[in-house]
Design a protein around this motif. Structure first.
Motif, PDB file in Angstrom:
ATOM      1  N   PHE A   4      -7.682  43.964  46.185  1.00 24.46           N
ATOM      2  CA  PHE A   4      -6.629  43.105  46.678  1.00 24.46           C
ATOM      3  C   PHE A   4      -5.565  43.190  46.117  1.00 24.46           C
ATOM      4  CE2 PHE A   4      -9.814  40.757  49.291  1.00 24.46           C
ATOM      5  CZ  PHE A   4      -8.967  40.142  50.283  1.00 24.46           C
ATOM      6  N   ILE A   5      -4.247  43.539  46.671  1.00 21.15           N
ATOM      7  CA  ILE A   5      -3.052  43.452  45.986  1.00 21.15           C
ATOM      8  C   ILE A   5      -2.071  42.362  46.415  1.00 21.15           C
ATOM      9  CG2 ILE A   5      -0.869  44.896  45.611  1.00 21.15           C
ATOM     10  CD1 ILE A   5      -2.660  47.312  46.172  1.00 21.15           C
ATOM     11  N   ILE A  94      -7.872  33.688  43.866  1.00 21.56           N
ATOM     12  CA  ILE A  94      -7.856  34.772  42.870  1.00 21.56           C
ATOM     13  C   ILE A  94      -9.227  34.889  42.269  1.00 21.56           C
ATOM     14  CG2 ILE A  94      -6.832  35.745  40.601  1.00 21.56           C
ATOM     15  CD1 ILE A  94      -3.931  34.678  41.824  1.00 21.56           C
ATOM     16  N   LYS A  95      -9.661  33.657  41.645  1.00 21.50           N
ATOM     17  CA  LYS A  95     -10.898  33.783  41.061  1.00 21.50           C
ATOM     18  C   LYS A  95     -11.905  34.005  41.715  1.00 21.50           C
ATOM     19  CE  LYS A  95      -9.611  29.947  37.586  1.00 21.50           C
ATOM     20  NZ  LYS A  95      -9.931  28.484  37.245  1.00 21.50           N
ATOM     21  N   ALA A 100     -16.103  37.915  43.194  1.00 21.53           N
ATOM     22  CA  ALA A 100     -16.932  38.757  44.197  1.00 21.53           C
ATOM     23  C   ALA A 100     -16.865  40.151  43.803  1.00 21.53           C
ATOM     24  CB  ALA A 100     -16.200  38.387  45.666  1.00 21.53           C
ATOM     25  N   GLY A 101     -16.040  40.496  43.013  1.00 22.40           N
ATOM     26  CA  GLY A 101     -15.889  41.947  42.590  1.00 22.40           C
ATOM     27  C   GLY A 101     -14.920  42.856  42.966  1.00 22.40           C
ATOM     28  N   TYR A 127      -7.355  38.413  35.161  1.00 19.70           N
ATOM     29  CA  TYR A 127      -7.949  38.395  36.580  1.00 19.70           C
ATOM     30  C   TYR A 127      -7.396  39.872  37.106  1.00 19.70           C
ATOM     31  CZ  TYR A 127      -9.828  33.758  36.483  1.00 19.70           C
ATOM     32  OH  TYR A 127     -10.166  32.614  35.992  1.00 19.70           O
ATOM     33  N   PHE A 128      -6.189  40.444  36.682  1.00 19.49           N
ATOM     34  CA  PHE A 128      -5.448  41.340  37.422  1.00 19.49           C
ATOM     35  C   PHE A 128      -5.699  42.785  36.430  1.00 19.49           C
ATOM     36  CE2 PHE A 128      -3.715  37.807  39.398  1.00 19.49           C
ATOM     37  CZ  PHE A 128      -3.685  38.306  40.822  1.00 19.49           C
ATOM     38  N   SER A 129      -5.985  43.807  37.064  1.00 22.22           N
ATOM     39  CA  SER A 129      -6.327  45.190  36.207  1.00 22.22           C
ATOM     40  C   SER A 129      -4.919  45.602  36.224  1.00 22.22           C
ATOM     41  CB  SER A 129      -7.138  46.145  36.874  1.00 22.22           C
ATOM     42  OG  SER A 129      -8.475  45.381  36.954  1.00 22.22           O
ATOM     43  N   GLN A 130      -3.989  45.624  37.211  1.00 22.32           N
ATOM     44  CA  GLN A 130      -2.753  46.179  37.229  1.00 22.32           C
ATOM     45  C   GLN A 130      -1.483  45.204  37.625  1.00 22.32           C
ATOM     46  OE1 GLN A 130      -2.079  49.091  36.065  1.00 22.32           O
ATOM     47  NE2 GLN A 130      -4.118  49.882  35.628  1.00 22.32           N
ATOM     48  N   ALA A 131      -0.262  45.329  36.947  1.00 21.42           N
ATOM     49  CA  ALA A 131       0.788  44.492  37.498  1.00 21.42           C
ATOM     50  C   ALA A 131       2.054  45.280  37.591  1.00 21.42           C
ATOM     51  CB  ALA A 131       0.989  43.475  36.613  1.00 21.42           C
TER      52      ALA A 131
END
Length: 213
Positions: A4-5, A94-95, A100-101, A127-131
């Motif tokens: 999800f982005i 977001i959580k 949910a992976g 929670y975010f791997s990239q911004a």
């Protein structure tokens, strides 16, 4: 789908009003009064693009970067007074997606430092791997660049990505990137043309993670 982005302004952070007010005030001081609706066309675009457009339209005397800096200064004053405002029910979404992976990223027209600051202030940075900021790619929305770059960093194929956007420019960019687009029609915001989105929601509680697994 495994990714999800999220757009930031108007999707995660309730910040559009800070752009509207700061721009309107600056234009007023230059002798040009515009209604809030004038700014709708720029939602989802970069500050450089919007100020270049306004400079051309109103023949503004200063350089684009001067107007951008002044807008950012005024916006920071508003945010210092009001705090970073969260869009209703987005934190829970977001959580849920994280648990949910799904891999999560942010792709925004805002400055990188502002994206990072907002996520930390809201307790969402873990929670975010990239911004990713549109400053980091050649072309801003409605071009697909920022979404494609974010997907690359997340090691995700376009057809594995779901984008959540609230603007015409953003939803067009998501579809140009070959991604599934959920249009968020916030009832508290000006109505945007989200006709190219694959589906439209008015509340983040409507999004079911199981639909995409």
């Amino acid at each position: 789908m495994n990714t999800f982005i999220f757009d930031m302004d108007g999707v995660i952070v309730d910040s559009e009003y800070t752009y509207f007010k700061s721009k309107s005030d600056i234009l007023h001081e230059e002798g040009h009064d515009v209604p809030d609706s004038y700014h709708y066309q720029f939602m989802g675009t970069t500050p450089d693009f919007m100020w270049q457009s306004m400079k051309d339209e109103f023949h503004l005397p200063k350089a684009v970067n001067e107007y951008v800096m002044e807008m950012n200064r005024r916006r920071e004053e508003i945010i210092q007074k009001d705090g970073v405002q969260l869009i209703a029910n987005v934190k829970d979404l977001i959580k849920r997606l994280y648990q949910a992976g799904f891999k999560l990223g942010v792709a925004s027209a805002s400055r990188k430092e502002e994206i990072i600051y907002n996520l930390k202030e809201l307790g969402l940075d873990t929670y975010f791997s990239q911004a990713v900021s549109a400053e980091e790619v050649p072309h801003s929305k409605p071009a697909p660049d920022v979404f494609l770059h974010t997907a690359d960093l997340l090691d995700a194929a376009s057809d594995d990505c779901v984008v959540i956007e609230d603007t015409k420019n953003g939803s067009r960019a998501a579809k140009a990137a070959g991604m599934y687009c959920i249009g968020f029609a916030n009832p508290d915001y000006p109505k945007q043309d989200l006709s190219c989105a694959d589906e439209i929601v008015t509340d983040f509680r409507e999004i079911d993670a199981k639909q995409f697994q």
